[in-house]
Design a protein around this motif. Structure first.
Motif, PDB file in Angstrom:
ATOM      1  N   GLY A 113     -86.092  18.593  29.070  1.00 28.28           N
ATOM      2  CA  GLY A 113     -84.689  18.898  29.378  1.00 28.28           C
ATOM      3  C   GLY A 113     -84.535  20.235  30.076  1.00 28.28           C
ATOM      4  N   PRO A 157     -85.639  23.655  22.071  1.00 24.86           N
ATOM      5  CA  PRO A 157     -84.270  23.231  21.738  1.00 24.86           C
ATOM      6  C   PRO A 157     -83.637  22.299  22.769  1.00 24.86           C
ATOM      7  CG  PRO A 157     -84.525  25.589  21.508  1.00 24.86           C
ATOM      8  CD  PRO A 157     -85.771  25.100  22.153  1.00 24.86           C
ATOM      9  N   ALA A 158     -84.153  22.234  23.990  1.00 19.44           N
ATOM     10  CA  ALA A 158     -83.559  21.324  24.969  1.00 19.44           C
ATOM     11  C   ALA A 158     -84.449  20.108  25.195  1.00 19.44           C
ATOM     12  CB  ALA A 158     -83.303  22.041  26.283  1.00 19.44           C
ATOM     13  N   GLY A 159     -85.341  19.831  24.260  1.00 24.66           N
ATOM     14  CA  GLY A 159     -86.217  18.690  24.425  1.00 24.66           C
ATOM     15  C   GLY A 159     -87.413  19.024  25.299  1.00 24.66           C
ATOM     16  N   THR A 193     -77.971  31.730  30.290  1.00 21.78           N
ATOM     17  CA  THR A 193     -76.745  32.474  30.560  1.00 21.78           C
ATOM     18  C   THR A 193     -77.132  33.886  30.956  1.00 21.78           C
ATOM     19  OG1 THR A 193     -76.656  32.633  28.177  1.00 21.78           O
ATOM     20  CG2 THR A 193     -74.983  31.291  29.232  1.00 21.78           C
ATOM     21  N   ASP A 223     -81.178  15.186  29.697  1.00 20.33           N
ATOM     22  CA  ASP A 223     -80.889  15.043  31.116  1.00 20.33           C
ATOM     23  C   ASP A 223     -82.156  14.764  31.922  1.00 20.33           C
ATOM     24  OD1 ASP A 223     -82.031  17.451  30.734  1.00 20.33           O
ATOM     25  OD2 ASP A 223     -80.563  18.618  31.837  1.00 20.33           O
ATOM     26  N   VAL A 238     -75.759  37.666  31.574  1.00 22.53           N
ATOM     27  CA  VAL A 238     -74.625  38.530  31.234  1.00 22.53           C
ATOM     28  C   VAL A 238     -74.651  39.763  32.114  1.00 22.53           C
ATOM     29  CG1 VAL A 238     -73.493  39.801  29.427  1.00 22.53           C
ATOM     30  CG2 VAL A 238     -74.704  37.696  28.892  1.00 22.53           C
TER      31      VAL A 238
END
Lengths: 296, 367
Positions: free
Chosen positions: A289, A284-286, A294, A234, A296
């Protein structure tokens, strides 16, 4: 050293072409959250139109027609299929583009057959010399054109109303829609722009020193997948950086694979994917990116 | 009350018919059909595995063909004898088959550090990398794989019974060659594979897998060990692929690198989407459709409109027609039948007059 400089320059030039394709992935992903596996076929459509038409209407009009054709085809895919899908799962949307790709690629490879089609470009096999370093003129043109297109896109993305609407919808579709952004149009135009960029990339993938467009040209576009992913799916900047990394890696690996014995054969083809996996293990997201958080 | 009895009778009849067909086909149909059926059954085993991973757990894998290749080549390597060019261990073929399945599982396990970190499209394209890695290894490691030309596959021998054309075996006047013998093996393997996957899906693990697919964080909060499950399903699905690879190798009798490429990997995704995501029946249905369609079109090309016969120009060749048809099926299924062909079948069954409600129909696939 000369060899290295040549390889580096070739790599940067190829990288800028990969960046054009990767930018297409990123634009489409931002606008409709789809990984577009039909991109290779869109690229092939653009290249095929240029190769078919340049004899009749001249190279420059053919290039325009190719870009327009690929843009229309991409827009049609968005309008006729992506928009109508009710699939909640994004993997399923990605798989529907695989279906589209199978249809388009089958028809295109049938038309191309065993031909190797010339692109009719004005640069031919001219070579430019910088002292000891020599590089095909087409590579330099590719670098300049890709640079200009990407620069224009990034400026438009930042400053025009279209760019603002696009960024807003990528950020939060619902809020953007409530503020009066027409999501359908944004998505449609994103696909069209990505298609046009792919057509230009097709031109530079098939001019000298490559013999021309053949049925496997679409496969080269697959190398833009690792470029888009390692930059961050993205991120427009990510596409650019990713493209350059992949281009340079591939050029160096292919250039020196002769010195790596039997291990070297075909290393240029896997190297982009290996680099991608290493980057993804660390981020892991580039590289650029957005990381999903998240709470909780 | 009578409804459910009818339903049970209907299902019993269906199973009996399928069983009879499975037993009788080698006696009545020729090699073409046996071959096509064997391909379909091997693909079904692989597709069941992929459906556990992608359909039920939501981990997109575009590299399933790689694990098939690991299975096929490991079997060949373990079971072949070494010669001047090629290496092999010469193990008994039954041991080699089990070793191949374990090796595919191991390959899946080695990939799990990556699969644990990545989601959605990122995981999809990371697994896509496996295809390129596989092609590189298959072409490069010639001593093991035979390189471009591939390697001959030694026929399987179990408890002294050889799944090959020799020694000659004649059953009720029909010569039972390799294909006929493999047919029954494949039927048994497919039933076992489907039965095991069904058990996984309907039990607690299946519930956990679906929860991970639908909302990973929620699954974690509810106490599902998410990363252990994700890795476990990846290994299990790779082992299914390895088994499918062994079956395919036995049917082909030769392994070649080109077969295990991008096209095969994408075919598997098409299978599970066409059949129906997340169910065993869907995987089998999709696998049969995707594998048999091109072969049927080739076989009957002379009586189909628009399809040209092989070698003539004009119109689509059967292979092209099949690909376009099945690309369209993928698009149409995603657009109009989100639950796949299996979902369609269940919907039709519910609407029939005096319909036969399927007790195991999950409520979420209802329209």
């Amino acid at each position: 050293m000369t060899h290295f400089a040549e390889l580096l320059l070739t790599g940067i030039s190829m990288g800028s072409v990969y960046a054009l394709i990767a930018l297409g992935f990123v634009i489409i992903f931002k606008a409709s959250e789809v990984v577009n596996f039909a991109h290779a076929s869109l690229l092939l459509i653009g290249g095929f139109l240029i190769a078919e038409l340049h004899g009749r209407i001249g190279f420059w009009p053919a290039l325009l027609a190719g870009a327009a054709g690929a843009a229309l085809a991409a827009a049609f895919v968005e309008f006729a299929i992506i928009r109508r899908s009710r699939a909640a799962n994004h993997s399923v949307l990605a798989i529907v583009t695989i279906g589209v790709d199978i249809i388009l690629a089958t028809e295109l490879t049938r038309r191309i057959g065993t031909q190797v089609m010339a692109m009719g470009d004005p640069w031919g096999d001219a070579v430019v010399h910088f002292g000891e370093v020599s590089i095909p003129e087409t590579r330099l043109v590719a670098l300049i054109v890709a640079g200009c297109l990407i620069g224009t896109f990034l400026l438009a993305f930042k400053y025009t109303g279209w760019g603002v609407a696009m960024r807003a919808s990528a950020e939060d579709q619902e809020a953007a829609a409530l503020m009066g952004v027409r999501l359908g149009r944004i998505s449609l135009s994103a696909w069209a722009v990505a298609g046009a960029l792919a057509a230009v990339a097709a031109l530079f993938l098939t001019v000298f020193p490559t013999p021309g467009l053949d049925r496997t040209t679409g496969m080269i576009a697959l190398k833009a997948f690792p470029a888009a992913i390692l930059g961050g799916l993205d991120s427009t900047t990510g596409a650019l950086v990713g493209g350059l990394i992949i281009g340079v890696t591939e050029a160096l690996m292919s250039g020196y694979q002769g010195e790596m014995g039997s291990l070297g054969r075909g290393l240029g083809d896997v190297a982009p994917f290996l680099v991608m996996i290493i980057v993804l293990l660390i981020r892991p997201a580039g590289l650029f990116g957005t990381r999903e958080l998240t709470r909780v | 009350m009578s409804d459910s009895r009818n339903a049970r009778l209907f299902r019993l009849a269906l199973w009996a018919a399928a069983g009879a067909a499975a037993v009788l086909i080698p006696f009545y149909l020729d090699g073409f059909w046996l071959m096509a059926g064997l391909f379909a059954m091997s693909a079904a085993v692989g597709a069941i595995g992929l459906n556990l991973l992608t359909g039920a757990t939501g981990q997109l894998s575009m590299g399933h063909a790689f694990f098939l290749a690991v299975g096929a080549y490991t079997y060949v390597y373990l079971s072949s004898e070494s010669d001047d060019h090629l290496a092999g261990l010469g193990l008994p073929t039954g041991v080699a088959a089990i070793g191949a399945i374990l090796a595919a599982g191991l390959a899946g396990g080695l990939f799990s550090p990556i699969s644990a970190r990545l989601k959605g499209a990122y995981l999809g394209i990371a697994t896509f990398a496996l295809i390129f890695l596989g092609q590189y290894l298959m072409h490069g490691a010639e001593a093991v794989t035979g390189g471009y030309n591939g390697r001959a596959v030694p026929p399987l021998t179990l408890f002294g019974f050889s799944f090959a054309d020799t020694p000659e075996l004649i059953v009720l006047g029909i010569p039972f060659g390799a294909l006929e013998r493999l047919w029954y093996l494949a039927v048994l393997v497919l039933i076992a594979a489907a039965w095991f996957a069904k058990g996984v899906l309907t039990g607690r693990p299946g519930l956990a897998m679906n929860t991970i697919r639908d909302h990973e964080t929620a699954a974690g909060v509810m106490g599902v060990p998410v990363s252990r499950y994700r890795a476990g399903v990846f290994v299990l699905s790779s082992m299914y692929a390895g088994l499918a690879g062994v079956l395919l190798a036995l049917v082909f009798q030769r392994t070649v690198p080109d077969y295990f490429g991008i096209v095969l990997a994408l075919d598997y995704l098409a299978m599970i989407v066409i059949g129906g995501l997340g169910s065993v029946g869907g995987a089998v249905l999709g696998a049969f459709l995707v594998t048999l369609l091109p072969q049927l079109l080739t076989r009957y090309s002379d009586s189909l409109p628009l399809v040209a016969q092989p070698g003539t120009s004009g119109g689509f060749s059967p292979a092209e027609a099949a690909r376009i048809l099945y690309g369209s099926v993928v698009v149409a299924v995603v657009l109009f039948l989100p639950a796949g062909l299996l979902g369609l079948a269940q919907r039709v069954r519910q609407r029939l007059p005096g319909g036969l409600p399927h007790p195991s129909t999950p409520s979420r696939s209802a329209p």
